[in-house]
Design a protein around this motif. Structure first.
Motif, PDB file in Angstrom:
ATOM      1  N   GLN A 101       0.529  -1.428  -0.550  1.00  0.00           N
ATOM      2  CA  GLN A 101       0.055   0.217  -0.240  1.00  0.00           C
ATOM      3  C   GLN A 101       0.730   0.885  -0.316  1.00  0.00           C
ATOM      4  O   GLN A 101       0.640   2.370  -0.092  1.00  0.00           O
ATOM      5  CB  GLN A 101      -0.994   0.098   1.604  1.00  0.00           C
ATOM      6  CG  GLN A 101      -2.426  -1.226   1.070  1.00  0.00           C
ATOM      7  CD  GLN A 101      -2.807  -0.489   0.191  1.00  0.00           C
ATOM      8  OE1 GLN A 101      -3.353   1.451  -0.757  1.00  0.00           O
ATOM      9  NE2 GLN A 101      -4.218  -1.489   0.115  1.00  0.00           N
ATOM     10  N   SER A 103     -17.019  -0.672  -8.151  1.00  0.00           N
ATOM     11  CA  SER A 103     -17.340   0.322  -7.121  1.00  0.00           C
ATOM     12  C   SER A 103     -18.481   0.010  -6.023  1.00  0.00           C
ATOM     13  O   SER A 103     -18.458   0.328  -4.421  1.00  0.00           O
ATOM     14  CB  SER A 103     -16.810   1.692  -7.022  1.00  0.00           C
ATOM     15  OG  SER A 103     -17.711   2.229  -8.101  1.00  0.00           O
ATOM     16  N   THR A 151     -11.679  -4.403  -4.283  1.00  0.00           N
ATOM     17  CA  THR A 151      -9.650  -2.969  -4.527  1.00  0.00           C
ATOM     18  C   THR A 151      -9.372  -4.105  -5.319  1.00  0.00           C
ATOM     19  O   THR A 151      -9.555  -4.895  -6.570  1.00  0.00           O
ATOM     20  CB  THR A 151      -9.050  -4.235  -3.545  1.00  0.00           C
ATOM     21  OG1 THR A 151      -9.921  -3.434  -2.487  1.00  0.00           O
ATOM     22  CG2 THR A 151      -7.844  -4.170  -3.348  1.00  0.00           C
ATOM     23  N   LYS A 179       0.401  -0.953  -6.902  1.00  0.00           N
ATOM     24  CA  LYS A 179      -0.341  -0.831  -6.083  1.00  0.00           C
ATOM     25  C   LYS A 179      -2.204  -0.762  -5.447  1.00  0.00           C
ATOM     26  O   LYS A 179      -2.407  -0.348  -6.708  1.00  0.00           O
ATOM     27  CB  LYS A 179      -0.054   0.145  -5.358  1.00  0.00           C
ATOM     28  CG  LYS A 179      -0.541   1.281  -4.584  1.00  0.00           C
ATOM     29  CD  LYS A 179       0.073   2.439  -4.588  1.00  0.00           C
ATOM     30  CE  LYS A 179      -0.615   3.141  -2.688  1.00  0.00           C
ATOM     31  NZ  LYS A 179      -0.446   4.566  -2.630  1.00  0.00           N
ATOM     32  N   ILE A 205      -5.540  -0.181  -5.896  1.00  0.00           N
ATOM     33  CA  ILE A 205      -6.090   0.751  -5.901  1.00  0.00           C
ATOM     34  C   ILE A 205      -7.918  -0.066  -4.966  1.00  0.00           C
ATOM     35  O   ILE A 205      -8.435  -0.550  -5.711  1.00  0.00           O
ATOM     36  CB  ILE A 205      -6.416   1.142  -7.358  1.00  0.00           C
ATOM     37  CG1 ILE A 205      -5.979   1.639  -7.582  1.00  0.00           C
ATOM     38  CG2 ILE A 205      -7.735   2.447  -7.303  1.00  0.00           C
ATOM     39  CD1 ILE A 205      -5.760   1.187  -9.264  1.00  0.00           C
ATOM     40  N   GLU A 206      -8.436   0.879  -4.150  1.00  0.00           N
ATOM     41  CA  GLU A 206      -9.446   1.068  -2.883  1.00  0.00           C
ATOM     42  C   GLU A 206     -10.576   1.723  -3.752  1.00  0.00           C
ATOM     43  O   GLU A 206     -10.951   2.809  -4.260  1.00  0.00           O
ATOM     44  CB  GLU A 206      -9.107   1.299  -1.787  1.00  0.00           C
ATOM     45  CG  GLU A 206      -8.586   0.670  -0.896  1.00  0.00           C
ATOM     46  CD  GLU A 206      -8.261  -0.903  -0.567  1.00  0.00           C
ATOM     47  OE1 GLU A 206      -9.914  -1.268  -0.374  1.00  0.00           O
ATOM     48  OE2 GLU A 206      -7.572  -1.530  -0.688  1.00  0.00           O
ATOM     49  N   THR A 207     -11.330   1.115  -3.656  1.00  0.00           N
ATOM     50  CA  THR A 207     -12.691   1.967  -4.372  1.00  0.00           C
ATOM     51  C   THR A 207     -13.400   1.613  -3.055  1.00  0.00           C
ATOM     52  O   THR A 207     -14.954   2.176  -2.868  1.00  0.00           O
ATOM     53  CB  THR A 207     -13.701   1.373  -5.664  1.00  0.00           C
ATOM     54  OG1 THR A 207     -14.012  -0.321  -4.991  1.00  0.00           O
ATOM     55  CG2 THR A 207     -12.193   0.955  -6.777  1.00  0.00           C
ATOM     56  N   ARG A 219     -16.046   4.888  -2.383  1.00  0.00           N
ATOM     57  CA  ARG A 219     -16.443   5.761  -3.034  1.00  0.00           C
ATOM     58  C   ARG A 219     -17.604   6.083  -4.478  1.00  0.00           C
ATOM     59  O   ARG A 219     -17.496   5.820  -5.497  1.00  0.00           O
ATOM     60  CB  ARG A 219     -14.952   5.743  -3.902  1.00  0.00           C
ATOM     61  CG  ARG A 219     -13.995   5.709  -3.578  1.00  0.00           C
ATOM     62  CD  ARG A 219     -12.433   5.668  -4.341  1.00  0.00           C
ATOM     63  NE  ARG A 219     -12.984   6.628  -4.988  1.00  0.00           N
ATOM     64  CZ  ARG A 219     -11.834   6.774  -5.512  1.00  0.00           C
ATOM     65  NH1 ARG A 219     -10.457   5.820  -6.164  1.00  0.00           N
ATOM     66  NH2 ARG A 219     -10.970   7.701  -7.290  1.00  0.00           N
ATOM     67  N   LEU A 273     -10.476   6.962 -13.633  1.00  0.00           N
ATOM     68  CA  LEU A 273     -10.116   6.076 -13.177  1.00  0.00           C
ATOM     69  C   LEU A 273      -9.724   4.609 -13.550  1.00  0.00           C
ATOM     70  O   LEU A 273      -8.746   4.445 -13.802  1.00  0.00           O
ATOM     71  CB  LEU A 273     -10.796   5.170 -11.699  1.00  0.00           C
ATOM     72  CG  LEU A 273     -10.464   4.569 -10.350  1.00  0.00           C
ATOM     73  CD1 LEU A 273      -9.304   4.341 -10.069  1.00  0.00           C
ATOM     74  CD2 LEU A 273     -11.537   4.182  -9.553  1.00  0.00           C
ATOM     75  N   HIS A 300      -6.549   5.676 -15.446  1.00  0.00           N
ATOM     76  CA  HIS A 300      -5.304   5.296 -14.103  1.00  0.00           C
ATOM     77  C   HIS A 300      -5.250   3.880 -14.443  1.00  0.00           C
ATOM     78  O   HIS A 300      -4.132   3.465 -14.418  1.00  0.00           O
ATOM     79  CB  HIS A 300      -5.592   5.912 -12.877  1.00  0.00           C
ATOM     80  CG  HIS A 300      -5.045   5.770 -11.855  1.00  0.00           C
ATOM     81  ND1 HIS A 300      -3.688   6.178 -11.206  1.00  0.00           N
ATOM     82  CD2 HIS A 300      -4.628   5.046 -10.822  1.00  0.00           C
ATOM     83  CE1 HIS A 300      -2.994   5.847 -10.374  1.00  0.00           C
ATOM     84  NE2 HIS A 300      -3.820   4.995  -9.693  1.00  0.00           N
ATOM     85  N   VAL A 301      -6.512   2.940 -14.094  1.00  0.00           N
ATOM     86  CA  VAL A 301      -6.028   1.971 -13.723  1.00  0.00           C
ATOM     87  C   VAL A 301      -4.903   1.027 -15.276  1.00  0.00           C
ATOM     88  O   VAL A 301      -3.743   0.493 -14.571  1.00  0.00           O
ATOM     89  CB  VAL A 301      -7.409   0.962 -14.034  1.00  0.00           C
ATOM     90  CG1 VAL A 301      -6.921  -0.878 -14.300  1.00  0.00           C
ATOM     91  CG2 VAL A 301      -7.744   1.307 -12.960  1.00  0.00           C
ATOM     92  N   GLU A 309      -1.450   2.233 -15.247  1.00  0.00           N
ATOM     93  CA  GLU A 309      -0.993   1.369 -13.810  1.00  0.00           C
ATOM     94  C   GLU A 309      -0.424   0.115 -14.991  1.00  0.00           C
ATOM     95  O   GLU A 309       0.445  -0.021 -14.614  1.00  0.00           O
ATOM     96  CB  GLU A 309      -1.873   0.979 -13.122  1.00  0.00           C
ATOM     97  CG  GLU A 309      -1.854   2.663 -12.282  1.00  0.00           C
ATOM     98  CD  GLU A 309      -0.244   2.842 -11.681  1.00  0.00           C
ATOM     99  OE1 GLU A 309       0.857   2.345 -10.651  1.00  0.00           O
ATOM    100  OE2 GLU A 309       0.559   4.046 -11.426  1.00  0.00           O
TER     101      GLU A 309
END
Length: 659
Positions: free
Chosen positions: A385, A512, A517, A591, A593-595, A598, A611, A614-615, A618
């Protein structure tokens, strides 16, 4: 000959500690009665949140000797008609378990599934049909008896299928019932159907059987094989002589000459009855065909039946004889699970009907990847994390729901290793969202082996769909998703490590909703394994390939047909590859990613799209990191790894680059 009235007469066989008999053919079988007396469920309902694993640790193995011993007790003459019994080792009936009716072969004992009773009893309510030695019920009479049983059980099995497992003449019996009752919801598992009787060696046996005095009729090699599945040779005689004499004595008891003659006539009438009605069968069928059946041309017959029935599939067993259910190495539960034939409602639910693999099933399913794992020495990295990259899977959360999103390597080379490592290191069972091609009957017929995708189903793959995705997340599963799908797994030349994701987000808002996660991941090394010699663009230029292309893509299930993006170009094809000396595979799980919390925020399309981007970035960053770092791995090539393993042992992990 027994009449319908005689079939309904009460039984005169004394109860046994090994099985439960129905007291009257018109009454409820005792397995149903016992379940009403408060027997606890042996399997979870369809609404259960976590699929259960079958516990093999307490299963007592049975074999031919057990079959013979119990059959001797069961065939004692009592003058009774055919009847159902439930083996006690099958256990208490689960409240949600489908009914399974076993229809025996020519022996008629009903004990042909003795090797499978324990495991079948954990997921089915099992009744076995016993036909007494001297019974002379006609084939039509047996069909009517099974029909009456099914009709009486339909009220207890609302919206659930009834399974018919039959071998040889029992398979004919199942087909006859299905032909006469197209509205029955039946799932049929048929081993070496005797519908090919007219082409079998048994035809010639019946011509000279009359001149053989009893008990010499049991010395007919085909007959011995038909009952026991043995393949006796002269080399076997010294070691097996005493057992063989005992078995021949058993054969005389189980099928005296008069009964054997009757059973051959029964086989003939059964084959004629079914073949004249085969075209109207609508039931779901799985045919198990032996490759070394010395009595029936089972391989060819399975292909014939399947070509005439649209809801039929085949599994071939090249080394098996006629009575495959009595052979070691044949596991009926695993076969049913792998073929995707286990369901507890009118339609299969690949999520709630799924049964976790047993340790033995897991070992067998991953065995084919063991040498690949050893040859490639995969490097597994994950991210904590705080952003720190560590060796192993320490950065993977221990609880779901979790969504792993990543790059799909050529032909999915990474899948077997991922499933194996996640289970062995974290006790995490991944559920992959797979292309519907892997569940399609037409697809199976294109494969060299019809069971090619059974391992994937056994390990938990489900057809990709929004509904299945929703169900898996609701069950707090670890879900594996490849947005690039078949376009990435079957990419063209020069497209290694290129993502083919849709422009718009597909999974963020549903993820979400359950607070899952998200773990982006990258994997590289396919270019160390092989090069694409001929891709789709090359193959379509080859004469006559268009015929295969139509079968694969026009008859198969297609995805994303409503998009003009490149990801919608999901043409399936068999790439021609040029293998290399195996390099190394590298995995990096980014890493988490927590949802959680949200859900309202990510209902906004713009926020969800950000998001999503972003994913995707990554995933690309993970692959860029691995491609750069592997250049510094002193053990990237096969020879240094082999030298290290030779010196330090093949069970030791091979080092890699500094993190």
């Amino acid at each position: 000959m027994a009449t319908a009235v005689a079939l309904a007469a009460p039984l005169r066989l004394a109860p046994s500690r090994r099985w439960r008999f129905s007291a009257d053919l018109r009454a409820e079988p005792p397995s149903r009665l016992s379940s009403r007396r408060g027997a606890s469920a042996s399997f979870p309902t369809a609404a259960a949140t976590v699929p259960k694993v079958l516990d093999d640790s307490v299963i007592e193995p049975y074999g031919i000797r057990d079959y013979i011993e119990r059959s001797r007790e069961l065939i004692k003459p009592d003058g009774g008609p055919p009847r159902w019994f439930s083996p006690l080792e099958c256990g208490a009936r689960g409240t949600d378990s489908p009914l399974l009716l076993y229809l025996p072969g020519i022996d008629g004992t009903g004990l042909g599934l003795i090797r499978h009773h324990h495991r079948l009893g954990k997921i089915f309510d099992i009744w076995c049909l016993h036909i007494p030695v001297m019974d002379r019920t006609s084939f039509e009479g047996l069909v009517e008896y099974v029909e009456r049983t099914i009709n009486s059980e339909k009220s207890y099995s609302l919206n659930k299928p009834i399974y018919l497992v039959g071998e040889s003449i029992g398979a004919c019996l199942a087909l006859a019932v299905a032909a006469r009752n197209p509205d029955f919801d039946l799932v049929m598992i048929l081993a070496n159907p005797a519908t090919s009787f007219s082409k079998s060696q048994l035809q010639s046996v019946s011509t000279f059987l009359g001149i053989l005095p009893e008990p010499l009729h049991v010395t007919i090699p085909y007959f011995v094989n038909f009952i026991t599945g043995y393949h006796l040779t002269f080399r076997d005689l010294p070691d097996n002589f005493n057992d063989m004499l005992a078995d021949l004595s058993f054969l005389v008891d189980i099928l005296p000459k008069e009964s054997f003659v009757w059973k051959l006539d029964l086989l003939k009438s059964a084959a004629l009855f079914v073949n004249s009605r085969l075209h109207v069968v609508k039931a779901q069928i799985l045919i198990l065909a032996s490759g070394r059946d010395q009595l029936l041309p089972s391989h060819e017959e399975a292909e014939r039946i399947c070509s005439n029935l649209p809801n039929c599939r085949i599994r071939h067993f090249k080394e098996s004889g006629h009575t495959m259910f009595l052979e070691s190495g044949i596991d009926l539960v695993t076969i049913i699970k792998g073929a995707g034939y286990y369901r507890r409602s009118s339609q299969i639910d690949y999520v709630s009907d799924y049964l976790l693999p047993t340790p033995l099933e897991f070992q067998q399913a991953t065995e084919i990847y063991r040498w690949f794992d050893l040859a490639t020495s995969p490097v597994m990295l994950s991210t904590l994390q705080n952003g720190k990259i560590v060796k192993g899977l320490m950065g993977i959360p221990s609880k779901g729901p979790t969504l792993l999103v990543g790059y799909h390597m050529l032909l999915g080379l990474e899948l077997g290793i991922m499933f194996s490592r996640f289970f062995t290191e974290k006790r995490i069972h991944l559920r992959g969202l797979a292309h519907p091609f892997m569940f399609n009957r037409a697809s199976e017929q294109l494969m060299p082996d019809s069971s090619s995708f059974d391992g994937h189903r056994l390990m938990g793959a489900v057809p990709v769909s929004a509904t299945n995705f929703y169900k898996l997340l609701s069950m707090k599963s670890f879900v594996l998703l490849y947005p690039g799908g078949a376009r990435e797994a079957l990419h063209r030349k020069g497209e290694e490590y290129k993502l083919f994701w849709p422009e718009k987000s597909e999974f963020i808002r549903m993820t979400s909703k359950f607070g899952a996660t998200i773990i982006p991941f990258g994997v590289v090394g396919e270019d160390d394994m092989c090069d694409v010699l001929l891709d789709y663009e090359d193959l379509v230029k080859i004469p006559f390939y268009d015929t295969l292309n139509k079968r694969i893509n026009q008859d198969g299930v297609r995805l994303r047909t409503d998009t003009v993006e490149e990801v919608g170009n999901q043409d399936l094809y068999p790439p021609v590859l040029l293998p290399k000396i195996p390099g190394r595979l590298y995995f990096l799980f980014g890493k988490p990613i927590e949802t959680r919390g949200r859900s309202e925020e990510l209902r906004d399309r713009k926020q969800a799209q950000q998001l999503y981007i972003h994913v995707k970035s990554e995933v690309e960053n993970c692959m860029a990191y691995l491609k750069e770092k592997r250049e510094k791995d002193p053990y990237r090539n096969l020879l240094p790894r082999l030298l290290y393993q030779t010196t330090n042992g093949f069970t030791n992990e091979v080092p890699t680059f500094e993190i």
